[in-house]
Design an enzyme around this catalytic site. Structure first.
Site, PDB file in Angstrom:
ATOM      1  N   HIS A 186       0.863  -1.173   0.000  1.00  0.00           N
ATOM      2  CA  HIS A 186       0.000   0.000   0.000  1.00  0.00           C
ATOM      3  C   HIS A 186       0.900   1.223   0.000  1.00  0.00           C
ATOM      4  CE1 HIS A 186      -3.792   2.207   0.736  1.00  0.00           C
ATOM      5  NE2 HIS A 186      -2.962   3.088   1.295  1.00  0.00           N
ATOM      6  N   CYS A 187       0.795   2.034  -1.035  1.00  0.00           N
ATOM      7  CA  CYS A 187       1.680   3.186  -1.192  1.00  0.00           C
ATOM      8  C   CYS A 187       0.981   4.454  -0.711  1.00  0.00           C
ATOM      9  CB  CYS A 187       2.096   3.342  -2.651  1.00  0.00           C
ATOM     10  SG  CYS A 187       3.223   4.722  -2.933  1.00  0.00           S
ATOM     11  N   PRO A 188       1.480   5.086   0.350  1.00  0.00           N
ATOM     12  CA  PRO A 188       0.831   6.316   0.842  1.00  0.00           C
ATOM     13  C   PRO A 188       0.962   7.477  -0.139  1.00  0.00           C
ATOM     14  CG  PRO A 188       2.904   5.927   1.998  1.00  0.00           C
ATOM     15  CD  PRO A 188       2.640   4.708   1.177  1.00  0.00           C
ATOM     16  N   ASN A 211      -1.921   6.933  -2.286  1.00  0.00           N
ATOM     17  CA  ASN A 211      -3.147   6.623  -1.535  1.00  0.00           C
ATOM     18  C   ASN A 211      -3.910   5.475  -2.186  1.00  0.00           C
ATOM     19  OD1 ASN A 211      -5.060   6.864   0.501  1.00  0.00           O
ATOM     20  ND2 ASN A 211      -6.302   8.321  -0.651  1.00  0.00           N
TER      21      ASN A 211
END
Length: 314
Positions: A157-159, A162
């Protein structure tokens, strides 16, 4: 009502907070556009070499559009979730809830899994089951605690986008890394001569001084971090692994195999970018990242895994 309402407020606040890294990147990109186009090229800094400024602007805008488009696609391409066939039926849920022994529950899950294309297991050899989503996990599927969903071929999950990077948007994520790296390298290379002039005090004393200095530093630092991340993911693509599988190798019915999904360099690469070479750098066209394509690629990987294992046994 109050607890439910407070939970909704908390979820809403979290959703807003998750967009802060994306907003930060958007502001950085907007400032870099202003600094490069308006201050460096259109301003007085490059006025003595107008033709060069035009060339810079043309190349810059091509790279800029590709970078922004790839970023947009990575953010808004929704990850694929497991099909409804992998979700427990109402009767199976009740049956599973009535059993309090782990072995009895596993027997129920094994019975359900017989009719599903599932080949991987947990480290203990059990059927991979998601309590949160109430489903049998397909191969290469993992539950994302941020999205609160199971994602097919979840990488991470890449912040900064998002979004979960998974099967459906991995090509866009790779192009985002490639074009953002190219964007930073182009700015660094073309800004270098003016950065040198800044230190030799031969640059005109204009507002562009600050932008030229900070733009060079920012682009250089981002280039280093993006290059390392891009090279790492290129290695993952060549090995047909996700970030999670690189940390913990998948477990098949006959044991752990870190190369269990590898089909060879060429096929691994085409599984991400598609068979048509002309579409590889394209940020619009994506291979048919649909469920049938996902399970077909898994079937080929597993058959290859079984064939290699059979050769070793003989």
């Amino acid at each position: 009502m109050a607890p439910s309402g407070s939970r909704s407020i908390r979820r809403g606040c979290k959703r807003v907070l998750y967009w802060i890294p994306v907003l930060f990147i958007a502001l950085i990109v907007a400032w870099s556009y202003y600094a490069y186009v308006l201050q460096l090229c259109i301003g007085k800094t490059c006025s003595a070499v107008g033709l060069l400024a035009v060339v810079y602007l043309l190349v810059y805008h091509v790279v800029f559009v590709l970078f922004v488009w790839a970023y947009w696609q990575t953010i808004f391409t929704r990850p694929l979730n497991p099909l409804k066939e992998f979700h427990l039926s109402h009767s199976d849920k009740e049956l599973l809830e009535r059993e309090d022994r782990g072995e009895s529950q596993q027997e129920i899950l094994r019975r359900i899994a017989r009719d599903l294309p599932i080949y991987t297991r947990t480290n203990s050899g059990a059927i991979r089951f998601c309590d949160r989503c109430q489903l049998l996990k397909p191969d290469r599927c993992h539950h994302c605690s941020v999205c609160d969903k199971c994602i097919l071929k979840m990488d991470h999950h890449c912040p900064w986008v998002n979004n979960c990077v998974g099967f459906s948007n991995y090509k866009y994520f790779m192009l985002f890394l490639a074009y953002s790296l190219l964007y930073c390298l182009f700015i660094t290379a073309t800004d270098l001569q003016y950065f040198i002039k800044f230190w030799t005090v031969s640059l005109p004393d204009t507002q562009a001084k600050f932008h030229i200095l900070f733009l060079f530093f920012s682009a250089s630092m981002f280039s280093v971090s993006l290059a390392s991340l891009f090279i790492y993911h290129c290695w993952l693509v060549c090995k047909n692994r996700s970030t999670l599988e690189a940390v913990r190798a998948p477990v098949f019915r006959h044991g752990t195999d870190k190369n269990g999904f590898s089909l060879g360099f060429s096929k691994n690469f085409r599984q991400v970018f598609g068979d048509e070479v002309k579409f590889w750098p394209n940020v619009v066209f994506n291979p048919k990242y649909e469920h049938w394509f996902y399970f077909e690629s898994l079937r080929k990987s597993v058959l290859s895994h079984i064939a290699i294992r059979f050769q070793h046994m003989n």
